[in-house]
Every structure is written in structure tokens, then in C-alpha cells.
Design a protein around this motif. Sequence first.
Motif, PDB file in Angstrom:
ATOM      1  N   MET A 126       0.813  -1.204   0.000  1.00 31.48           N
ATOM      2  CA  MET A 126       0.000   0.000   0.000  1.00 31.48           C
ATOM      3  C   MET A 126       0.850   1.258   0.000  1.00 31.48           C
ATOM      4  O   MET A 126       0.377   2.311  -0.383  1.00 31.48           O
ATOM      5  N   GLY A 127       2.089   1.154   0.401  1.00 29.62           N
ATOM      6  CA  GLY A 127       2.924   2.340   0.487  1.00 29.62           C
ATOM      7  C   GLY A 127       3.799   2.517  -0.733  1.00 29.62           C
ATOM      8  O   GLY A 127       3.732   1.785  -1.694  1.00 29.62           O
ATOM      9  N   SER A 128       4.662   3.521  -0.662  1.00 27.63           N
ATOM     10  CA  SER A 128       5.562   3.825  -1.765  1.00 27.63           C
ATOM     11  C   SER A 128       6.921   3.232  -1.477  1.00 27.63           C
ATOM     12  O   SER A 128       7.161   2.617  -0.441  1.00 27.63           O
ATOM     13  N   ALA A 129       7.848   3.427  -2.422  1.00 26.17           N
ATOM     14  CA  ALA A 129       9.214   2.955  -2.221  1.00 26.17           C
ATOM     15  C   ALA A 129       9.805   3.693  -1.028  1.00 26.17           C
ATOM     16  O   ALA A 129       9.764   4.907  -0.952  1.00 26.17           O
ATOM     17  N   GLN A 130      10.340   2.927  -0.081  1.00 28.53           N
ATOM     18  CA  GLN A 130      10.807   3.565   1.133  1.00 28.53           C
ATOM     19  C   GLN A 130      12.046   2.850   1.649  1.00 28.53           C
ATOM     20  O   GLN A 130      12.325   1.717   1.287  1.00 28.53           O
ATOM     21  N   LEU A 191      18.781   2.687  -7.855  1.00 31.39           N
ATOM     22  CA  LEU A 191      17.854   2.164  -8.861  1.00 31.39           C
ATOM     23  C   LEU A 191      16.491   2.828  -8.744  1.00 31.39           C
ATOM     24  O   LEU A 191      15.886   3.215  -9.753  1.00 31.39           O
ATOM     25  N   SER A 192      15.991   2.992  -7.532  1.00 32.26           N
ATOM     26  CA  SER A 192      14.680   3.605  -7.347  1.00 32.26           C
ATOM     27  C   SER A 192      14.656   5.043  -7.849  1.00 32.26           C
ATOM     28  O   SER A 192      13.716   5.462  -8.543  1.00 32.26           O
ATOM     29  N   LEU A 193      15.692   5.805  -7.545  1.00 31.84           N
ATOM     30  CA  LEU A 193      15.744   7.198  -7.992  1.00 31.84           C
ATOM     31  C   LEU A 193      15.885   7.297  -9.511  1.00 31.84           C
ATOM     32  O   LEU A 193      15.270   8.159 -10.152  1.00 31.84           O
ATOM     33  N   GLN A 194      16.675   6.419 -10.101  1.00 32.93           N
ATOM     34  CA  GLN A 194      16.839   6.447 -11.550  1.00 32.93           C
ATOM     35  C   GLN A 194      15.559   6.030 -12.263  1.00 32.93           C
ATOM     36  O   GLN A 194      15.260   6.532 -13.355  1.00 32.93           O
ATOM     37  N   CYS A 195      14.792   5.138 -11.660  1.00 34.55           N
ATOM     38  CA  CYS A 195      13.496   4.770 -12.239  1.00 34.55           C
ATOM     39  C   CYS A 195      12.554   5.969 -12.247  1.00 34.55           C
ATOM     40  O   CYS A 195      11.854   6.220 -13.244  1.00 34.55           O
ATOM     41  N   ASP A 196      12.527   6.721 -11.151  1.00 31.09           N
ATOM     42  CA  ASP A 196      11.686   7.919 -11.088  1.00 31.09           C
ATOM     43  C   ASP A 196      12.113   8.938 -12.137  1.00 31.09           C
ATOM     44  O   ASP A 196      11.279   9.510 -12.841  1.00 31.09           O
ATOM     45  N   SER A 197      13.407   9.168 -12.246  1.00 35.21           N
ATOM     46  CA  SER A 197      13.906  10.163 -13.188  1.00 35.21           C
ATOM     47  C   SER A 197      13.637   9.756 -14.633  1.00 35.21           C
ATOM     48  O   SER A 197      13.198  10.565 -15.458  1.00 35.21           O
ATOM     49  N   ALA A 198      13.905   8.499 -14.963  1.00 34.20           N
ATOM     50  CA  ALA A 198      13.672   8.026 -16.336  1.00 34.20           C
ATOM     51  C   ALA A 198      12.197   8.066 -16.682  1.00 34.20           C
ATOM     52  O   ALA A 198      11.815   8.403 -17.811  1.00 34.20           O
TER      53      ALA A 198
END
Length: 342
Positions: A126-130, A191-198
Motif C-alpha cells: 500500500m505504500g511507496s518505495a521507502q 535504482l529507485s531514484l533512476q526509475c523515477d527520473s527516467a
Amino acid sequence: MEEKILKGKKHGMRALLMILLAYVIAVVVLVISCIYLGKAVTCLPGVGMGVSIFVLLTAWIFLCGLKVLKPQEALVLTLFGKYIGTLKEHGFYYVNPFCSAINPAAKTKLNQSGDVSEANSMALVMGSAQTTANVEFSSSKLSLKVMTLNNSRQKINDCLGNPIEIGIAVTWQIVDTAKAVFNVDNYKEFLSLQCDSALRNVVRLYPYDVAPNVDTTGDGLADEGSLRGSSEVVAARIRDEIQVRVEEAGIKIIEARITYLAYAPEIAAVMLQRQQASAIIDARKMIVDGAVGMVEMALERLNEKDVVKLDEERKAAMVSNLLVVLCGNRDAQPIVNSGSLY
């Protein structure tokens, strides 16, 4: 940083037996030395007692060199700060007991497979990437399994400026352990940050729905690309974009899929009305086209059969009546004319 695969280190069982044998010998020597300490003329029992005590106190250090790896696990080893290699194959290993295993992302929890436990699985879904620092157990081993990162939904403006909410699921795995550990500070967060940026870079090139005069491929020509209608193309483009960004982290992106796509709540109602209006217009166009065809057919059949001869004014009245009947939303109420035609 180049990855070094350590081979020929599967001596864990042999080393364990030797350490246990050393403990047994030390205990036996200690007991014998205690028995003959007061009876012997020489100092050999005292020396044997000292050596056995030293072995009993220090032999546990060699137990630190025993390493067990399961399938699809890896261990990155350093010795006094120097990278000496990676263990990748499953088995029972023995390495230098002073080696230390490195895994900077051991305490990082993301909304992904492999990081979801039974206790907090519902919270992570239910939550976001954390990232959580309070982790009861963290392993220094790197998982080489295929993982799925389900990043949180993002609010992004498409190429027309409309705010939309979109979420993606990225399937990935580690292919170079040295790059994953030493080239980035934390490969999971990276990886999580690069997914958001891409995702932001790709989504801003497409409209939510097909729009005129929009170039989504960069060739200078308008096309019919859209987030809703070209999801496979958009997903492949997102995957390629992420792969370029995480290449230095030794990560391979296997697949990227759009899991959620919708207008932002603040404009969802307006866009729904727009879609409804467009659907109504399209339906009306189809009805009018069909009605015109039916009127043409009726006039042609009347002329062919020579049923009745109509002047232009009567033809116009007949066309008007037929269009009203065929295009109306309600059933027509017929009026029976029992008099003459004119």
C-alpha cells in the motif's frame, strides 16, 4: 571496478574438520599436561599446557573464514579495505578469516520482491518505495535473483501539460557485484531514484491520449503515439532509459511495465466529460451518416419503382421528416394523412 570471481575456495568442510580436530587435540594435550605437570622433571607439560590454552583461545578466529552460499547468492569480500574478489557459486567456502563481506544495501527496504516479509507485506504494497533503517536482520550477501521493483505512483505532466498519475514495475537483477557495491553508495536507492527520473523524462514526451500535431519519436513528424494507446512502446522506452542510467551500478533491467495510468484527480472529472462529449459526437456522426444513406436509398427506390413523383419541395420535406425520425433520440409519433398528397 572490475569484478573478480574467486574459484577454488570450496574447502569449508575440510577447514571445519581441521579446526574441530585442533580443538580436540588441544583439549587432550591440556588434560595430559595437567596430569603430568607435577610429576615430570622437564618443562614439556607446561609448554603443552600453554600451547593448548592458546589454541583453545584463538582457534575460533578461523571459524570466521567459513562461508555458506545458497544458489543465486554472492559475497563481495574485502581484506583491510582492498577488494579481493566475489564468491558467486553456491557451496561451503573457506576464505581468509580477516576478510569482511560488503553489502551497502543490506538495510534498505524497497517496495519490491525479496524485501517484503510476512509482517510488513501489506504495508509495503500500500505504500511507496521507502527505506527503513530499523531492520531486525540484514545479510551481507547479495541476491542475484530477478527482483521486481514496484515504485510509487508519480504525478507527471504529459507533453500537453495535463497532470497524470503513473506507476511502473521494473524487473531487474545484479550482473556485476563489484559495480553494485563500489560504484554507487546504495544500489537499491540508486535504482529507485533512476526509475523515477527516467519515468519523468519519457512520460513528458507523450500525451495521455492521441493528440494532433504531436511528435513522440523525435523524427520531426506528427504521429499517433500516446501513453494509453502505445503502452508497449512507452514501456520499452522506459526500460532502455533506466538501463542506460544504471549501467554503472552493475544492474540489468529485464523489463519495465506500466502498472497504473490515470488522469490526476483535479482534472479527472473534466477529462471524463471531454471523453464523453467526444464519444457523443462520434456516435452522432455515425447516426447522421447512416441516416443520409437511408434517405438516399429511399429516394432512389421510390424513383426506380415509380411509386410516387415528388417535386423538389416535397423531396425536401420528405428528407427533413426522415432525418428527424432517424436521428431523433425518441421514437417518432406518426401522423396519418387520409387526404390528398398536396
